[in-house]
Enzyme design. Structure first.
Site, PDB file in Angstrom:
ATOM      1  N   ASP A 156     -10.001  45.872  19.876  1.00 50.74           N
ATOM      2  CA  ASP A 156      -9.108  45.622  21.002  1.00 50.74           C
ATOM      3  C   ASP A 156      -9.816  44.905  22.152  1.00 50.74           C
ATOM      4  OD1 ASP A 156      -6.379  46.407  22.328  1.00 50.74           O
ATOM      5  OD2 ASP A 156      -7.929  46.967  23.780  1.00 50.74           O
ATOM      6  N   ALA A 184      -4.059  44.910  22.675  1.00 51.51           N
ATOM      7  CA  ALA A 184      -4.189  44.014  21.510  1.00 51.51           C
ATOM      8  C   ALA A 184      -3.888  44.772  20.222  1.00 51.51           C
ATOM      9  CB  ALA A 184      -5.586  43.403  21.466  1.00 51.51           C
ATOM     10  N   ASP A 185      -4.384  46.009  20.153  1.00 50.00           N
ATOM     11  CA  ASP A 185      -4.120  46.842  18.976  1.00 50.00           C
ATOM     12  C   ASP A 185      -2.633  47.168  18.833  1.00 50.00           C
ATOM     13  OD1 ASP A 185      -6.495  47.255  17.617  1.00 50.00           O
ATOM     14  OD2 ASP A 185      -7.117  48.923  18.886  1.00 50.00           O
ATOM     15  N   MET A 186      -1.911  47.210  19.930  1.00 48.58           N
ATOM     16  CA  MET A 186      -0.516  47.653  19.907  1.00 48.58           C
ATOM     17  C   MET A 186       0.470  46.497  19.740  1.00 48.58           C
ATOM     18  SD  MET A 186      -0.482  51.003  20.499  1.00 48.58           S
ATOM     19  CE  MET A 186       1.041  51.447  21.349  1.00 48.58           C
TER      20      MET A 186
END
Lengths: 416, 416
Positions: A156, A184-186
């Protein structure tokens, strides 16, 4: 044909998803699909399983703890992300494990994976192999830089840095800001769900599935790109403006005695309301602040005056004074307070999770599906793979129709 | 049945969307639908139109300018968000305008609106009215706090404050941070698209449409809720940790002579690689830094040592040294640099926009659809409502089948 207003149905009922994902990005995508009603079968290595099982803190018979003490303590990350999923163990590197995998793929609508780019193909379990046994399958890959890129793992914070998102936050001349939620991960998984559903829609016409490929860098950079950075630069507007945006002044975050509030008073009546709330209605006639252009030109002085007023007062008084004038204002809330906002709780945009066996004194509140449907419900099956392979019987015997002998042989061979 | 690998097709071809949205959140949702292949018909008031038409900067015959000079100067916001949409003018407060609207709804699969909650119903153009003429229609509402809430308008900065997102960013003990991208405005539309596609999928079974209702507060709060805030608090972990995360140390953003880099060296081999890159391999044997637990316990000192090294060097040298050791590292990039990353450009996750008539010396790069399909393409029809009502003929005559007399009468009555 069922009745569309039957609220016992979820919109994606009937779809089956084989979930090869680990950590956060992939599991969040399949969690959303599960919440929307898809049957999600989470595949884990017989030894080790999903990395998120090892994330601290844990919950169990001793409540919330930082280090695991008992075998049935569960990582809260796993408790959150594996909700509503059926868990099977499968050694995808063994031929026997692969045979089970392809039996699952034959009965699936969707496969989702977030291995390092290229790994699924190398293991012989990628899209081409799946398509050969089920041309209707939609195969979704979620990676750092795209399915054909070999730049390796992306985290992320790396993607936040590369995307420009970090640079846009913080005060001018100060360091950039790491955004405190794993944006970013989500974000990539949300676009992955859109890609899967669009491919499923296309399948109604084409009759065949396809490969859907979403990159963390691409998803977050596309968000950053909605602002017109090069045009702003050409027009002399800065990329980073800190707590306030002076070209809309007064607009931004201001200091109170016990916290911060966000205030928006861009337009004339709102600016007048703000000045009245401050007990300084004469500012509405002051040539420095009497028009939008004047306020923008004197934004630094205006912001200093607002802070000089708000800094002396508790947030509750600043909120009350501005609300009384109809000026949009909100407290900068701690996440724990935000998660229990009654509006958000009522809509199940956040929801409680709990250990299947033990009660916790702490309200473990996590993400729900932030969509309301008038003709459907959302939510999670009462399923959670506490152990790796928790639902092997239910999936291998009941879903795939394997007999006990075959399941025993798979277990003996270490394939499950 | 078409060939699924035909890359001239887009996944949502065949779906028609009536777009009542304005500003950013709603138009971004319908922009994604247009990019995925839906036919999007943007409805604007005959006088005024979408607010985003008035956003500075503009582009036109004089290039990029801050204040509009010519009638055919176009706001870059509008140029971005109205891409691929067909524009009709319609006075939805007039009976004649409403009649046209319901003719559109009869031929539509989806309606999207982001009026203040309750407005669409009050105008008589909400879901119940649409359902009466077309039970198959999916009607999506995007609002600040939900379709039944009457808290009025919500702006991005207000939702950022309420959601907890702002609180999680920045240094401990310092003010919160306004995230520099309009994350609340952007996230709700992404979930709206998921809701629409899920409802379209359900319609294949149920035969009927439904109301889809997404809240900006709910969408962003659900993202914040993926971290286990109350468990972290119970475990003594802080909600805000600034540029680094000490419980994963070394992890975060570090200073260089000419900028900042993100570095992740949580695991043993990565930490050793970092120490080697720093020219201090002996730190791997130092009892303060020789294990993950030791590094976390001495994180402040470790971070100071890393910064003392990286601060003396240009970013390019820090990147080279860490990459040579296989340590994940990335520059904190300016958005303008991020938007032209060759990986992102190749995948059209950012794309160029231009004025239909004039060339600009500045590359106006904006958001694409960050999803790759193996059996379909994404992108935008060569349509843009430069003028309000630009496609009245195409839509009213060719799509709805009105004759010239009827169109002329509507124009005369001011309904279009």
């Amino acid at each position: 044909m069922s009745n569309g207003s039957d609220l016992t149905h979820r919109p994606l009922e009937g779809l089956t998803v084989i979930d090869l994902t680990r950590a956060l990005a992939g599991p969040y995508a399949t969690m959303l699909l599960a919440g929307l009603g898809a049957k999600v079968i989470k595949v884990e290595e017989p030894k080790g399983g999903d990395l998120a099982r090892e994330n601290s803190p844990y919950v169990g018979r001793d409540g919330v703890i930082v280090e695991r003490r008992h075998e049935d303590d569960i990582s809260i990350s796993h408790l959150t992300r594996a909700r509503g999923k059926y868990g099977v163990s499968l050694d995808l590197k063994s031929e026997a494990g692969k045979a089970v995998y392809f039996d699952l793929v034959r009965k699936a609508d969707v496969v989702v994976e977030n291995f390092t780019a290229g790994t699924a193909d190398r293991l012989g379990i990628g899209y081409q192999a799946c398509k050969a046994v089920n041309p209707r399958v939609v195969f979704a890959s979620l990676s750092g830089f795209g399915a054909t890129d070999r730049d390796g793992k992306a985290m992320d914070v790396i993607i936040q840095a590369l995307s420009g998102a970090m640079f846009t936050s913080g005060e001018p001349g100060h360091p950039p800001v790491r955004i405190g939620i794993p944006i970013a991960d989500m974000l990539a998984p949300v676009f992955t769900v859109i890609g899967i559903l669009a491919a499923i829609e296309q399948r109604h016409t084409s009759g065949v599935g396809q490969h859907v490929d979403v990159s963390m860098l691409g998803a977050l950079t596309s968000f950053v790109a909605i602002e017109n950075w090069s045009a702003m630069a050409a027009a002399g507007l800065p990329a980073r403006t800190g707590l306030t945006v002076q070209r809309l002044s007064p607009f931004g975050v201001f200091e109170c005695a016990d916290g911060y509030v966000a205030v928006v008073a861009v337009h004339e009546p709102l600016a007048r309301g703000l000045f009245a709330a401050m007990g300084q209605p004469e500012l509405s006639d002051d040539p420095r602040f009497c028009s939008r252009d004047a306020r923008v030109a004197n934004a630094t002085e205006l912001e200093a005056r607002i802070n000089a007023w708000s800094r002396t007062l508790p947030m509750v008084e600043v909120l009350r004074a501005l609300e009384a004038q109809g000026v949009p204002v909100a407290p900068v809330r701690h996440p724990e307070d935000a998660l229990v906002d009654p509006r958000v709780v009522a809509r199940q945009e956040t929801m409680a999770v709990k250990h299947p066996s033990y009660r916790s004194s702490i309200d473990l509140r996590t993400a729900g599906v932030p969509i309301q449907f008038s003709g459907a419900t959302t939510g999670f099956d009462d399923a959670l793979p506490v152990r790796i392979g928790e639902h092997n019987q239910a999936i291998l015997r009941d879903f795939l129709g394997y007999d006990e002998g075959r399941i025993a042989a798979l277990a003996e061979a270490g394939a499950i």
